[in-house]
Design a protein around this motif. Structure first.
Motif, PDB file in Angstrom:
ATOM      1  N   LEU A 100     -22.695  15.512  14.655  1.00  0.00           N
ATOM      2  CA  LEU A 100     -23.044  16.611  15.550  1.00  0.00           C
ATOM      3  C   LEU A 100     -23.965  17.611  14.862  1.00  0.00           C
ATOM      4  O   LEU A 100     -24.993  18.014  15.424  1.00  0.00           O
ATOM      5  CB  LEU A 100     -21.777  17.314  16.050  1.00  0.00           C
ATOM      6  CG  LEU A 100     -21.986  18.439  17.049  1.00  0.00           C
ATOM      7  CD1 LEU A 100     -22.538  17.876  18.362  1.00  0.00           C
ATOM      8  CD2 LEU A 100     -20.686  19.174  17.291  1.00  0.00           C
ATOM      9  N   VAL A 101     -23.645  17.986  13.642  1.00  0.00           N
ATOM     10  CA  VAL A 101     -24.470  18.945  12.903  1.00  0.00           C
ATOM     11  C   VAL A 101     -25.850  18.364  12.615  1.00  0.00           C
ATOM     12  O   VAL A 101     -26.880  19.038  12.781  1.00  0.00           O
ATOM     13  CB  VAL A 101     -23.767  19.379  11.595  1.00  0.00           C
ATOM     14  CG1 VAL A 101     -24.707  20.135  10.675  1.00  0.00           C
ATOM     15  CG2 VAL A 101     -22.545  20.219  11.914  1.00  0.00           C
ATOM     16  N   MET A 142      -2.773  -1.517  14.447  1.00  0.00           N
ATOM     17  CA  MET A 142      -4.008  -0.870  14.068  1.00  0.00           C
ATOM     18  C   MET A 142      -3.768   0.636  13.995  1.00  0.00           C
ATOM     19  O   MET A 142      -3.208   1.233  14.908  1.00  0.00           O
ATOM     20  CB  MET A 142      -5.075  -1.198  15.109  1.00  0.00           C
ATOM     21  CG  MET A 142      -6.396  -0.595  14.779  1.00  0.00           C
ATOM     22  SD  MET A 142      -7.710  -1.291  15.780  1.00  0.00           S
ATOM     23  CE  MET A 142      -8.047   0.060  16.852  1.00  0.00           C
ATOM     24  N   LYS A 143      -4.205   1.214  12.891  1.00  0.00           N
ATOM     25  CA  LYS A 143      -4.026   2.652  12.697  1.00  0.00           C
ATOM     26  C   LYS A 143      -5.398   3.311  12.577  1.00  0.00           C
ATOM     27  O   LYS A 143      -6.267   2.841  11.854  1.00  0.00           O
ATOM     28  CB  LYS A 143      -3.220   2.903  11.431  1.00  0.00           C
ATOM     29  CG  LYS A 143      -2.925   4.352  11.224  1.00  0.00           C
ATOM     30  CD  LYS A 143      -2.027   4.588  10.057  1.00  0.00           C
ATOM     31  CE  LYS A 143      -1.989   6.087   9.919  1.00  0.00           C
ATOM     32  NZ  LYS A 143      -0.944   6.608   9.184  1.00  0.00           N
ATOM     33  N   ILE A 144      -5.587   4.402  13.269  1.00  0.00           N
ATOM     34  CA  ILE A 144      -6.861   5.120  13.262  1.00  0.00           C
ATOM     35  C   ILE A 144      -6.758   6.305  12.310  1.00  0.00           C
ATOM     36  O   ILE A 144      -5.814   7.100  12.392  1.00  0.00           O
ATOM     37  CB  ILE A 144      -7.220   5.612  14.681  1.00  0.00           C
ATOM     38  CG1 ILE A 144      -7.407   4.427  15.613  1.00  0.00           C
ATOM     39  CG2 ILE A 144      -8.475   6.467  14.647  1.00  0.00           C
ATOM     40  CD1 ILE A 144      -7.622   4.803  17.056  1.00  0.00           C
ATOM     41  N   ASP A 145      -7.727   6.411  11.423  1.00  0.00           N
ATOM     42  CA  ASP A 145      -7.792   7.546  10.508  1.00  0.00           C
ATOM     43  C   ASP A 145      -8.527   8.683  11.228  1.00  0.00           C
ATOM     44  O   ASP A 145      -9.757   8.740  11.253  1.00  0.00           O
ATOM     45  CB  ASP A 145      -8.531   7.145   9.229  1.00  0.00           C
ATOM     46  CG  ASP A 145      -8.499   8.234   8.178  1.00  0.00           C
ATOM     47  OD1 ASP A 145      -7.894   9.307   8.428  1.00  0.00           O
ATOM     48  OD2 ASP A 145      -9.077   8.013   7.100  1.00  0.00           O
ATOM     49  N   TRP A 146      -7.750   9.562  11.857  1.00  0.00           N
ATOM     50  CA  TRP A 146      -8.324  10.615  12.691  1.00  0.00           C
ATOM     51  C   TRP A 146      -9.126  11.621  11.876  1.00  0.00           C
ATOM     52  O   TRP A 146     -10.109  12.183  12.374  1.00  0.00           O
ATOM     53  CB  TRP A 146      -7.240  11.318  13.493  1.00  0.00           C
ATOM     54  CG  TRP A 146      -6.659  10.418  14.545  1.00  0.00           C
ATOM     55  CD1 TRP A 146      -5.471   9.773  14.506  1.00  0.00           C
ATOM     56  CD2 TRP A 146      -7.293  10.045  15.771  1.00  0.00           C
ATOM     57  NE1 TRP A 146      -5.311   9.013  15.644  1.00  0.00           N
ATOM     58  CE2 TRP A 146      -6.415   9.170  16.447  1.00  0.00           C
ATOM     59  CE3 TRP A 146      -8.495  10.358  16.375  1.00  0.00           C
ATOM     60  CZ2 TRP A 146      -6.717   8.612  17.673  1.00  0.00           C
ATOM     61  CZ3 TRP A 146      -8.791   9.799  17.611  1.00  0.00           C
ATOM     62  CH2 TRP A 146      -7.914   8.947  18.249  1.00  0.00           C
ATOM     63  N   ALA A 147      -8.736  11.848  10.641  1.00  0.00           N
ATOM     64  CA  ALA A 147      -9.476  12.795   9.799  1.00  0.00           C
ATOM     65  C   ALA A 147     -10.874  12.253   9.493  1.00  0.00           C
ATOM     66  O   ALA A 147     -11.866  12.999   9.557  1.00  0.00           O
ATOM     67  CB  ALA A 147      -8.713  13.051   8.510  1.00  0.00           C
ATOM     68  N   ALA A 148     -10.968  10.976   9.182  1.00  0.00           N
ATOM     69  CA  ALA A 148     -12.273  10.374   8.912  1.00  0.00           C
ATOM     70  C   ALA A 148     -13.127  10.342  10.178  1.00  0.00           C
ATOM     71  O   ALA A 148     -14.335  10.590  10.128  1.00  0.00           O
ATOM     72  CB  ALA A 148     -12.100   8.968   8.350  1.00  0.00           C
ATOM     73  N   GLY A 204     -12.944  12.413  12.717  1.00  0.00           N
ATOM     74  CA  GLY A 204     -13.383  13.787  12.959  1.00  0.00           C
ATOM     75  C   GLY A 204     -14.489  14.210  12.018  1.00  0.00           C
ATOM     76  O   GLY A 204     -15.426  14.912  12.402  1.00  0.00           O
ATOM     77  N   SER A 205     -14.406  13.770  10.781  1.00  0.00           N
ATOM     78  CA  SER A 205     -15.448  14.090   9.805  1.00  0.00           C
ATOM     79  C   SER A 205     -16.775  13.456  10.196  1.00  0.00           C
ATOM     80  O   SER A 205     -17.823  14.107  10.131  1.00  0.00           O
ATOM     81  CB  SER A 205     -15.010  13.607   8.424  1.00  0.00           C
ATOM     82  OG  SER A 205     -16.025  13.802   7.497  1.00  0.00           O
TER      83      SER A 205
END
Length: 90
Positions: free
Chosen positions: A16-17, A1-7, A9-10
């Protein structure tokens, strides 16, 4: 399993905003309803009687513009929540 850290974080950043913006908008609405004509307490008896004779202070209600702005903030909050629910359902 690979996590798309950029997605991830987005999604975190947008969440949050949106959360801070929605809470800030709701708080602005609450402040608009709590606003009075005279934000500071009068210090002299003459100022006290003059402040008591104004309609907003005598009735304990916020001025019309502040109430209208508060209702607009609440309507925008309700619209944002409805849009979020529509995105989840669709």
């Amino acid at each position: 399993m690979k996590i798309d850290w950029a997605a991830l974080g987005s999604v975190f950043g947008v969440s949050l905003v949106a959360t801070v913006g929605l809470v800030g908008l709701f708080a602005l609405g609450v402040v608009g309803l709590a606003r009075r004509d005279s934000p500071t307490a009068p210090s002299t008896p003459a100022a006290t009687s003059a402040a008591a004779s104004t309609p907003a202070t005598a009735t304990g209600r916020a001025p019309l513009a502040a109430r209208a702005g508060a209702y607009l903030c609440f309507a925008l909050c309700a619209g944002a929540v409805a849009y979020g629910i529509a995105l989840i359902v669709a």
